[in-house]
Design an enzyme around this catalytic site. Structure first.
Site, PDB file in Angstrom:
ATOM      1  N   GLY A  31      -6.222 -21.998  17.856  1.00  0.00           N
ATOM      2  CA  GLY A  31      -5.912 -20.564  17.817  1.00  0.00           C
ATOM      3  C   GLY A  31      -6.906 -19.768  18.642  1.00  0.00           C
ATOM      4  O   GLY A  31      -7.839 -20.337  19.236  1.00  0.00           O
ATOM      5  N   GLY A  99      -0.287 -20.884  14.489  1.00  0.00           N
ATOM      6  CA  GLY A  99      -0.154 -21.567  15.779  1.00  0.00           C
ATOM      7  C   GLY A  99       0.600 -22.882  15.662  1.00  0.00           C
ATOM      8  O   GLY A  99       0.758 -23.595  16.656  1.00  0.00           O
ATOM      9  N   GLU A 105      -4.573 -29.671  11.262  1.00  0.00           N
ATOM     10  CA  GLU A 105      -5.700 -28.887  10.750  1.00  0.00           C
ATOM     11  C   GLU A 105      -6.075 -29.377   9.347  1.00  0.00           C
ATOM     12  O   GLU A 105      -7.254 -29.512   9.016  1.00  0.00           O
ATOM     13  CB  GLU A 105      -5.328 -27.399  10.716  1.00  0.00           C
ATOM     14  CG  GLU A 105      -5.231 -26.810  12.124  1.00  0.00           C
ATOM     15  CD  GLU A 105      -4.653 -25.410  12.175  1.00  0.00           C
ATOM     16  OE1 GLU A 105      -4.076 -24.952  11.178  1.00  0.00           O
ATOM     17  OE2 GLU A 105      -4.770 -24.775  13.240  1.00  0.00           O
TER      18      GLU A 105
HETATM   19  C1  5RP Z   1      -3.191 -22.343  13.995  1.00  0.00           C
HETATM   20  C2  5RP Z   1      -3.942 -21.671  12.916  1.00  0.00           C
HETATM   21  C3  5RP Z   1      -4.910 -20.608  13.320  1.00  0.00           C
HETATM   22  O1  5RP Z   1      -6.153 -20.908  12.782  1.00  0.00           O
HETATM   23  C4  5RP Z   1      -4.437 -19.280  12.798  1.00  0.00           C
HETATM   24  O2  5RP Z   1      -3.112 -19.074  13.240  1.00  0.00           O
HETATM   25  C5  5RP Z   1      -5.343 -18.143  13.266  1.00  0.00           C
HETATM   26  O3  5RP Z   1      -5.192 -17.965  14.635  1.00  0.00           O
HETATM   27  P1  5RP Z   1      -5.975 -16.835  15.417  1.00  0.00           P
HETATM   28  O4  5RP Z   1      -7.417 -17.238  15.415  1.00  0.00           O
HETATM   29  O5  5RP Z   1      -5.357 -16.858  16.797  1.00  0.00           O
HETATM   30  O6  5RP Z   1      -5.735 -15.529  14.713  1.00  0.00           O
HETATM   31  O7  5RP Z   1      -3.806 -21.932  11.756  1.00  0.00           O
HETATM   32  O8  5RP Z   1      -2.251 -23.246  13.476  1.00  0.00           O
END
Ligand code: 5RP
Length: 221
Positions: A31, A99, A105
């Site tokens: 992300g 994302g 993750e």
């Molecule tokens: C991706 C995730 C990211 O950590 C989450 O979407 C946060 O993203 P960003 O730092 O762009 O706000 O879980 O799968």
């Protein structure tokens, strides 16, 4: 002058470097906030043995910086996992997967001794659920899983159009949820046949949340 959201992301990314242990292999998330962390990590890359990435995109960014990327199966364990979130409570229960990298993750977080979450202050909430909860699903089970979600926990599952995960699966984003008991919802979703995993990190929450605010980086644990 007020800090922008991007500046707050950069501040927490810098602060997370303090948690990187020299000579170890660390887990790296996905992300825009994790990208800021990767860029900071590049400055101290000689101090670590390498990384395990939670997505192809993060692995590519790490490699572009000349940072070694290992397969999780080739390492014994990770000292720390650093990643962003879409929502966090004060208990450090998270919604992740905006994302679409939620499954990897969760795996990388599970393999890590410590999970340091980095986020700007807009991500801190009293209750999870305003951000649609991502669920990774085996493609042939899409309709079955959507019906079971409505029956078992409510909300409105919506197919993330045109998106395939790094594991070749689809994402259903559950809208209109008010998550009172994150551990129960995480468990219930995981029990539905066809679900690979869901974006609630409550059974294994973050250990530390570095929150970017207008008054500097706050540490919650
Ligand atoms: C991706 C995730 C990211 O950590 C989450 O979407 C946060 O993203 P960003 O730092 O762009 O706000 O879980 O799968």
């Amino acid at each position: 002058m007020a800090l922008t959201q991007d500046e707050m992301k950069q501040e927490v990314a810098k602060a997370a470097i303090e948690y990187v242990e020299a000579g170890t292999i660390i887990g790296v998330g996905t992300g825009s906030t994790a990208n800021c962390f990767i860029d900071e990590l590049a400055k101290i890359k000689g101090k670590i043995e390498g990384t395990v990435a939670s997505s192809v995109a993060s692995a590519d960014r790490l490699k572009a910086h000349g940072i070694p990327v290992f397969e999780l199966n080739d390492v014994n364990g990770l000292s720390v996992y650093v990643d962003g979130a879409d929502e966090s409570t004060h208990h450090l229960h998270l919604v992740k997967g905006g994302g679409g990298a939620l499954t990897r993750e969760k795996i990388v977080a599970a393999a890590s001794k410590k999970f340091v979450c980095i986020a700007d202050e807009s991500k801190l909430v009293d209750r999870l659920g305003k951000f649609p909860l991502p669920v990774e699903v085996i493609p042939m089970a899409r309709s079955l899983v959507a019906r079971e979600i409505i029956k078992q926990i409510g909300g409105q599952p919506v197919l993330r159009e045109g998106f395939t995960t790094d594991n070749g699966n689809i994402i259903l984003d559950i809208h209109e949820l008010d998550i009172l008991d994150p551990i129960e919802v995480e468990t219930t979703l995981n029990m539905i046949t066809g679900v690979v995993t869901n974006g609630l990190f409550a059974k294994r929450p973050a250990d530390i949340l570095l929150l970017g605010t207008q008054n500097g980086v706050k540490t919650l644990s």
